[in-house]
Design a protein around this motif. Structure first.
Motif, PDB file in Angstrom:
ATOM      1  N   ASN A   1      -6.692  -9.598 -19.881  1.00 20.73           N
ATOM      2  CA  ASN A   1      -6.836  -8.174 -20.806  1.00 20.73           C
ATOM      3  C   ASN A   1      -6.656  -7.255 -19.683  1.00 20.73           C
ATOM      4  N   ARG A   2      -6.852  -5.918 -20.267  1.00 20.27           N
ATOM      5  CA  ARG A   2      -6.649  -4.709 -19.503  1.00 20.27           C
ATOM      6  C   ARG A   2      -7.638  -4.743 -18.470  1.00 20.27           C
ATOM      7  N   PHE A   3      -9.014  -5.151 -18.580  1.00 19.92           N
ATOM      8  CA  PHE A   3      -9.887  -5.054 -17.455  1.00 19.92           C
ATOM      9  C   PHE A   3      -9.458  -5.934 -16.242  1.00 19.92           C
TER      10      PHE A   3
ATOM     11  N   ALA B   1     -14.687   4.483 -29.486  1.00 22.03           N
ATOM     12  CA  ALA B   1     -14.842   3.812 -31.152  1.00 22.03           C
ATOM     13  C   ALA B   1     -13.537   3.151 -31.462  1.00 22.03           C
ATOM     14  N   SER B   2     -12.292   3.815 -31.099  1.00 25.26           N
ATOM     15  CA  SER B   2     -11.058   3.339 -31.833  1.00 25.26           C
ATOM     16  C   SER B   2     -10.673   1.913 -31.172  1.00 25.26           C
ATOM     17  N   ASN B   3     -11.155   1.531 -29.938  1.00 27.66           N
ATOM     18  CA  ASN B   3     -10.642   0.483 -29.326  1.00 27.66           C
ATOM     19  C   ASN B   3     -11.763  -0.657 -29.080  1.00 27.66           C
ATOM     20  N   ALA B   4     -12.851  -0.308 -29.944  1.00 22.65           N
ATOM     21  CA  ALA B   4     -14.142  -1.263 -30.017  1.00 22.65           C
ATOM     22  C   ALA B   4     -13.695  -2.429 -30.574  1.00 22.65           C
ATOM     23  N   GLU B   5     -12.719  -2.427 -31.394  1.00 21.29           N
ATOM     24  CA  GLU B   5     -12.437  -3.713 -32.264  1.00 21.29           C
ATOM     25  C   GLU B   5     -11.090  -4.205 -31.814  1.00 21.29           C
ATOM     26  N   VAL B   6     -10.566  -4.047 -30.608  1.00 16.08           N
ATOM     27  CA  VAL B   6      -8.934  -4.572 -30.527  1.00 16.08           C
ATOM     28  C   VAL B   6      -9.100  -5.911 -29.867  1.00 16.08           C
ATOM     29  N   GLY B   7     -10.393  -6.421 -29.584  1.00 13.89           N
ATOM     30  CA  GLY B   7     -10.482  -7.855 -29.187  1.00 13.89           C
ATOM     31  C   GLY B   7     -10.579  -8.164 -27.775  1.00 13.89           C
ATOM     32  N   ALA B   8     -11.456  -8.984 -27.449  1.00 19.96           N
ATOM     33  CA  ALA B   8     -11.652  -9.255 -26.026  1.00 19.96           C
ATOM     34  C   ALA B   8     -10.383 -10.147 -25.190  1.00 19.96           C
ATOM     35  N   ILE B   9      -9.798 -10.761 -26.072  1.00 17.21           N
ATOM     36  CA  ILE B   9      -8.569 -11.614 -25.493  1.00 17.21           C
ATOM     37  C   ILE B   9      -7.316 -11.328 -25.942  1.00 17.21           C
ATOM     38  N   SER B  10      -6.613 -11.285 -25.040  1.00 15.13           N
ATOM     39  CA  SER B  10      -5.137 -10.947 -25.193  1.00 15.13           C
ATOM     40  C   SER B  10      -4.226 -12.037 -25.105  1.00 15.13           C
ATOM     41  N   SER B  11      -3.248 -11.945 -26.199  1.00 15.05           N
ATOM     42  CA  SER B  11      -2.146 -13.152 -26.140  1.00 15.05           C
ATOM     43  C   SER B  11      -0.885 -12.440 -25.722  1.00 15.05           C
TER      44      SER B  11
ATOM     45  N   LYS C   1      -5.376  -5.384 -24.950  1.00 18.52           N
ATOM     46  CA  LYS C   1      -6.832  -5.820 -25.563  1.00 18.52           C
ATOM     47  C   LYS C   1      -7.835  -5.545 -24.320  1.00 18.52           C
ATOM     48  N   GLY C   2      -8.985  -6.109 -24.772  1.00 16.01           N
ATOM     49  CA  GLY C   2     -10.257  -6.037 -23.948  1.00 16.01           C
ATOM     50  C   GLY C   2     -11.077  -5.005 -24.545  1.00 16.01           C
ATOM     51  N   ASN C   3     -11.891  -5.431 -25.377  1.00 12.93           N
ATOM     52  CA  ASN C   3     -12.782  -4.415 -25.994  1.00 12.93           C
ATOM     53  C   ASN C   3     -13.878  -4.053 -24.928  1.00 12.93           C
ATOM     54  N   CYS C   4     -14.728  -3.051 -25.563  1.00 12.89           N
ATOM     55  CA  CYS C   4     -15.922  -2.095 -24.655  1.00 12.89           C
ATOM     56  C   CYS C   4     -17.090  -2.706 -25.309  1.00 12.89           C
ATOM     57  N   SER C   5     -18.274  -2.771 -24.212  1.00  9.94           N
ATOM     58  CA  SER C   5     -19.524  -2.937 -24.704  1.00  9.94           C
ATOM     59  C   SER C   5     -20.168  -1.559 -24.650  1.00  9.94           C
ATOM     60  N   HIS C   6     -21.301  -1.534 -25.318  1.00  7.62           N
ATOM     61  CA  HIS C   6     -21.877  -0.114 -25.626  1.00  7.62           C
ATOM     62  C   HIS C   6     -22.260   0.672 -24.432  1.00  7.62           C
ATOM     63  N   SER C   7     -22.290   0.149 -23.374  1.00  5.40           N
ATOM     64  CA  SER C   7     -22.751   0.783 -21.857  1.00  5.40           C
ATOM     65  C   SER C   7     -21.257   1.149 -21.238  1.00  5.40           C
ATOM     66  N   ASP C   8     -20.118   0.581 -21.638  1.00  2.00           N
ATOM     67  CA  ASP C   8     -18.990   1.238 -20.980  1.00  2.00           C
ATOM     68  C   ASP C   8     -18.582   2.489 -21.519  1.00  2.00           C
ATOM     69  N   SER C   9     -18.139   3.346 -20.413  1.00  2.00           N
ATOM     70  CA  SER C   9     -17.965   4.710 -20.653  1.00  2.00           C
ATOM     71  C   SER C   9     -16.523   4.959 -21.183  1.00  2.00           C
TER      72      SER C   9
ATOM     73  N   ILE D   1      -2.573   0.777 -17.684  1.00  2.00           N
ATOM     74  CA  ILE D   1      -3.146  -0.669 -17.661  1.00  2.00           C
ATOM     75  C   ILE D   1      -4.488  -0.455 -18.573  1.00  2.00           C
ATOM     76  N   LEU D   2      -5.380   0.124 -18.037  1.00  2.00           N
ATOM     77  CA  LEU D   2      -6.851   0.236 -18.198  1.00  2.00           C
ATOM     78  C   LEU D   2      -7.060   0.975 -19.560  1.00  2.00           C
ATOM     79  N   LEU D   3      -6.581   2.031 -19.798  1.00  2.00           N
ATOM     80  CA  LEU D   3      -6.697   2.718 -21.058  1.00  2.00           C
ATOM     81  C   LEU D   3      -5.653   2.050 -22.078  1.00  2.00           C
ATOM     82  N   GLN D   4      -4.704   1.321 -21.981  1.00  2.00           N
ATOM     83  CA  GLN D   4      -3.780   0.643 -23.014  1.00  2.00           C
ATOM     84  C   GLN D   4      -4.498  -0.535 -23.772  1.00  2.00           C
ATOM     85  N   ALA D   5      -5.565  -0.154 -24.387  1.00  2.00           N
ATOM     86  CA  ALA D   5      -6.309  -1.210 -25.292  1.00  2.00           C
ATOM     87  C   ALA D   5      -5.545  -1.910 -26.092  1.00  2.00           C
TER      88      ALA D   5
END
Lengths: 232, 554
Positions: free
Chosen positions: A65-67, A129-139, A114-122, A106-110
Motif C-alpha cells: 500500500n501507499r505507506f 476523513a475521506s481516506n479512512a475507509e479506502v482499506g489497508a490492503i491494496s490489490s 490504498k492504506g487507511n489511517c489510524s486516529h493518530s495519523d496526521s 505515492i503517500l497522499l494517493q490513498a
C-alpha cells in the motif's frame, strides 16, 4: 505457444512412452464412468445453458500500500532520516523535489494505493476523513500500475535520486561496475540471490548505453518499474 | 519462437500441468490424473476466450434495495383482480384537490400492466420513459435465502459466495485494455472475482473526482526530453523487466497489469477530461431535469401532497417515530440542490469507457434514493427505506426512477448510435445492462409485527431487470404470490416468489439468475444447480419460461 489438443496424437506418436499415456488416459476415463474429456459446449438454443465447468477461482493479488511504497522509495532515494512529512527540512533542493514527488504521487494517493489511517495519523501523512475507509490492503490494478510507471520515470529523471540510491549499493553513478548489479537488484528484491542468467541478460541490455550513468539509470528504471517487488 | 509441432512431451505436460494448476514437477502420472480429472477445465477456458463473443456487461446496483414497485417490480402484470398491500402504493389518490392517500395501480404498456411511472416523461420536455420497455426483460419472484444486504448484493453477480463473479468472467473472456471497472458508492458490497486474476479498477469517489481518480494516473507527466529518451529504450526496459520477473514465479501475476497499464499510458485515456467532462455535464443536466417538479409530472407533482400535518400518522413517516411536517411534500424537493449522488458521474464514466472500448465489464453503484431533500427530519432518503412511509415514498421513488430512466435512455441511445465495424451491429446489440438492488421490499410488519409502517427486506422476492438490443419487446417472467401472510392474516401482494410450473414447481433462484445472465453474456455458466431461463431466438434473447403471473398462496 499455439498448442491444441489435436497435437496429442503427434506428441504421443513420437515416443513409446506416449502409448502408456494414452492407455493411462483411457483407463482413467473409464474409471471415471466415461466422463467426457472435451469441453461441454454451451447449448445456445436450450434453456439448459450448458454445464458449468469452472470450479476453480482466482485469487486477489495483494501488493504494497501507499505507506509501504513511500517508505521503500524514501529509503532508496532520499538521504537517511528523511521525513516525508517535512520535505522542506531537506537541505538539497533536488532531495526536496524527490521528497515532494514521493509524498504527492505515492503517500497522499490513498485511492490509488490504498492504506487507511489510524486516529493518530496526521494530515501530513495524507490522513483525513475521506481516506479512512479506502482499506489497508491494496490489490493490483491498471491505474495503480500506470501511476507507478509515471512515478518511476519522473523519479529517475533526477541524477540526484540515482546517486542517492547508488550510495546504498554502494556504487558511483559515473562508474558502472557489473559485479554490483546484484546488490542493486537486492535493494528492490531483498530475497534475490545472485542469478547469473538474469544478471548477464541485464548487463547485455545495459551494454547498449554509452555512459556509465545511463547504464545505472537503465537498470534502476527497470527495477523501479518492474511490478514484482511490490507483491506481498 | 518454436513451432508448436516440435514441442516435446515434457514441455507439453509441464504446460498442461501449469494450465490445470497442478504441480510443475516431472511426475507424468500425477500430471495426467490431474489433467483428466480437471476435465480440461483450463483448456476449455482458453478455447472459449478465442471463440466466444462476449457482450458488454453493465451492472447497475442500487445498494440498499429501494422499493421497486414504482418502476420495475410488476406486481400485477396481467391486471388481475387482487388486493394489494397499501404499503406497496405507487400512486396517489385525490381528495379535495390534493393527493391524500396511496394506492397500487398499473397501466397497460407493451402487453403488460406496469407502474404508472412508465406513462411519464423523463422531464417536462423529456422523453417517454416507456421507450425503455421495448428492449427490457425483467426476472422477478426470485427466492432468496437471507435478509443481509451485503450477502444479497454479492449474489446478484456471484451466486457462490467467494466464487467467480459475472463481472470477473466477462473480464476473463475479453481483451479490452481495462479488464473490469467498478464506480460509485458501496463498493465494499460488490463481489468481484476473476478466474484469470484479471484486476478490477475501482473508485468510490464522486463528481469529477471519480474521473480524476480513475484516469489521472494514465496521464503521462514525465518531462518531455526524458520521456522521449525513455520511449527510445522501451524495448530494452521491457526485456529487463521480464528478466526481473523471473526472480520469483509469483511475480508473473502482476506483469499483465503492468504491461496493460503501459499500453494505456500511450492512449488518449490520459486526456480523459476533455471527453469525460461534457458527458458528465450532460448526465448532470438529465438528472437535474428529471428531479425538477413540474405540472406535467401528472399523478405525482401536479397537486399538493399531504393531509393537514396535525392529522398525519406514520403513512408520512420519514424517520423512526417522525412524520413529515411539510404541508406540501413537494416543497421538500429543491431542484437547485436535490440530486442522486453518483448517478451522473457513474453514467458518464460508463459511456466514456464503453464507447471507447476501454472495458466490457462495468459496475456502478448508488446508495441513496434522493440526496439534499428537506422532508422535515430527513435530508437524504436512503435506498434502505425502513421508515419511509408510502406518502413521501411515492414521490421520492418516482423521482429516483425517473432520473434513472433518463440516464438509461441516454446511455442506450449512445450505444445504439455506435456501430461495431466488425459485426455491423450497434453497441447496444452487444450490451447487457443489468439493473438490480439486493431484494425487493415488503411491508415491515410481516417480519416485525410491531413496526406498522415502512418496508423491510423482501428477500423472498427479488428481481432484476435487463436492457439490451437483443430484447425485441418487454418480457416479464417469474411468478409471485397473490398475497403474503403476516401470521395467519393475508396482507396482499408485494412480490413474494411463487414456485414455477416451468421449473418443475421449484422456486426461481439466484442460481437461475446467474446462469441466465451468463448465458446472455455468452460466458460459461457459474453454478451447476440451475438452468438458464433465457434462450436464444435467432440473434435475440427470449424467456424460456412463461410470462409472469400471480399464484395463490396455498
Amino acid at each position: 505457444m499455439n498448442l491444441r489438443l489435436s497435437n496429442l496424437s503427434h506428441i504421443f506418436s513420437r515416443s513409446p512412452f506416449g502409448s502408456w499415456i494414452v492407455v493411462g488416459c483411457a483407463f482413467l476415463v473409464l474409471f471415471q464412468n466415461c466422463q467426457k474429456m472435451e469441453p461441454i459446449p454451451i447449448d445456445e438454443n436450450s434453456i439448459q445453458g450448458g454445464e458449468p465447468r469452472l470450479h476453480e477461482t482466482g485469487v486477489t493479488i495483494k501488493v504494497a500500500n501507499r505507506f509501504l511504497l513511500s517508505s521503500i522509495f524514501a529509503d532508496l532515494y532520499l538521504p537517511d532520516n528523511s521525513d516525508l512529512g517535512n520535505c522542506n527540512a531537506l537541505s538539497n533542493n533536488t532531495d526536496k523535489s524527490t521528497c515532494n514527488l514521493i509524498r504527492s504521487k505515492i503517500l497522499l494517493q490513498a485511492q490509488l494505493y490504498k492504506g487507511n489511517c489510524s486516529h493518530s495519523d496526521s494530515a501530513e501523512l495524507g490522513c483525513n476523513a475521506s481516506n479512512a475507509e479506502v482499506g489497508a490492503i491494496s490489490s493490483i490494478n491498471l491505474a495503480r500500475e500506470a501511476g507507478r510507471i509515471n512515478f518511476c520515470e519522473r523519479l529517475l529523471s533526477f541524477d540526484r535520486s540515482l546517486t542517492v540510491s547508488l550510495e546504498r549499493v554502494p556504487a558511483n553513478i559515473n562508474k558502472f561496475e557489473q559485479e554490483k548489479v546484484s546488490a542493486l537488484i537486492q535493494l528492490y528484491y531483498p530475497e534475490y540471490q545472485s542469478n547469473p542468467d538474469i544478471e548477464s541478460k541485464l548487463l547485455s541490455l545495459a551494454d547498449s548505453f554509452e555512459k556509465d550513468s545511463d547504464k545505472w539509470r537503465f537498470i534502476s528504471l527497470a527495477l523501479c518499474k518492474s511490478p514484482g517487488w511490490q507483491v506481498n | 519462437m518454436k513451432n508448436h509441432k516440435s514441442i516435446s512431451r515434457r514441455e507439453f505436460l509441464n504446460w498442461f500441468a501449469a494450465a490445470t494448476g497442478a504441480s510443475v514437477g516431472w511426475d507424468p502420472i500425477s500430471t495426467i490424473i490431474s489433467a483428466v480429472t480437471s476435465k480440461y477445465v483450463s483448456t476449455a477456458f482458453a478455447e472459449e476466450i478465442v471463440k466466444q463473443e462476449v457482450l458488454r456487461y453493465v451492472f447497475i446496483q442500487n445498494y440498499g434495495a429501494p422499493p421497486r414497485q414504482h418502476f420495475d417490480l410488476f406486481l400485477n402484470p396481467n391486471n388481475e383482480s387482487i388486493v394489494f398491500n397499501q404499503q406497496m402504493s405507487n400512486a396517489y389518490s385525490v381528495s379535495s384537490g390534493k393527493y391524500t392517500e396511496g394506492r397500487y395501480t398499473a397501466i397497460l404498456k407493451n402487453g403488460y400492466y406496469v407502474p404508472p411511472l412508465w406513462g411519464q416523461k423523463t422531464s417536462a420536455t423529456g422523453r417517454d420513459i416507456s421507450e425503455l420497455l421495448g428492449s427490457m426483460l425483467t426476472i422477478q419472484g426470485i427466492y432468496g435465502l437471507n435478509a443481509s444486504h451485503p450477502f444479497n448484493a454479492a449474489i446478484q453477480t456471484q451466486p457462490i459466495p467467494g466464487g467467480l463473479s459475472i463481472g470477473g468472467l466477462v473480464a476473463d473472456h475479453t481483451s479490452n485494455p481495462i479488464s473490469a471497472v467498478a464506480v460509485g458508492s458501496s463498493l465494499a458490497a460488490y463481489s468481484y472475482k476473476s478466474f484469470k486474476n484479471k484486476s478490477l479498477l475501482q473508485t468510490s469517489l464522486g463528481g469529477v473526482n471519480q474521473a480524476h481518480s480513475l484516469f489521472e494516473p494514465f496521464k503521462r507527466n514525465v518531462a518531455g526530453n526524458f520521456s522521449s529518451q525513455i520511449d527510445a529504450v522501451e524495448e530494452q526496459v521491457d526485456s529487463a523487466i521480464h528478466q526481473l520477473n523471473l526472480i520469483n514465479k509469483k511475480y508473473s501475476r502482476v506483469l499483465v497489469d503492468h504491461m496493460s497499464a503501459k499500453k494505456l499510458l500511450k492512449t488518449a485515456i490520459g486526456q480523459y477530461f476533455d471527453s469525460w467532462n461534457p458527458i458528465y455535464l450532460k448526465y448532470t443536466n438529465l438528472v437535474k431535469s428529471a428531479l425538477s417538479l413540474d405540472a406535467n409530472f401528472k399523478g405525482y407533482a401536479d397537486r399538493p401532497i399531504g393531509i393537514p400535518t396535525a392529522d398525519r400518522d406514520n403513512r408520512y413517516s420519514v424517520a423512526t417515530g417522525k412524520n413529515s411536517t411539510i404541508d406540501d411534500l413537494r416543497s421538500g424537493i429543491n431542484p437547485a440542490v436535490t440530486t442522486i449522488s453518483f448517478l451522473a458521474e457513474n453514467f458518464a464514466t460508463a459511456e466514456f469507457l464503453l464507447l471507447n472500448d476501454y472495458t466490457r465489464s462495468f459496475r456502478m453503484g448508488t446508495g441513496s434514493t434522493l440526496n439534499n431533500v428537506d422532508l422535515a427530519g430527513r435530508l437524504t432518503v436512503p435506498n434502505d427505506q425502513h421508515f419511509i412511509g408510502y406518502m413521501p415514498g411515492i414521490l421520492v421513488n418516482a423521482l429516483h426512477y425517473r432520473a434513472y430512466a433518463a440516464c438509461l435512455l441516454e446511455l442506450i441511445d449512445q450505444l445504439k448510435q455506435k456501430i461495431d465495424s466488425t459485426t455491423g451491429q450497434s453497441y447496444f446489440h452487444d450490451t447487457l445492462i443489468h439493473f438490480a438492488g439486493e431484494f425487493n421490499r415488503m411491508p415491515s410488519y410481516i417480519s416485525h409485527p410491531n413496526q406498522l409502517m415502512g418496508t423491510s427486506h423482501g428477500f423472498r422476492g427479488s428481481s432484476a431487470s435487463f436492457f439490451s438490443g437483443r430484447f425485441q419487446n418487454l418480457q416479464i417472467v417469474g411468478d409471485t404470490l397473490k398475497s403474503d401472510k403476516a401470521g395467519t392474516r393475508d396482507v396482499g401482494s408485494w412480490g413474494h416468489a411463487a414456485k414455477i410450473a416451468d421449473l418443475n414447481n421449484e422456486y426461481l433462484t439466484h442460481s437461475h439468475l446467474a446462469n441466465s445472465i451468463a448465458f446472455m453474456l455468452n460466458v460459461p455458466p457459474l453454478v451447476t444447480n440451475a438452468t438458464s431461463i433465457i434462450r436464444k431466438s435467432g440473434e435475440n434473447y427470449v424467456a424460456a419460461i412463461s410470462r409472469s403471473k400471480l399464484v395463490d398462496n396455498t
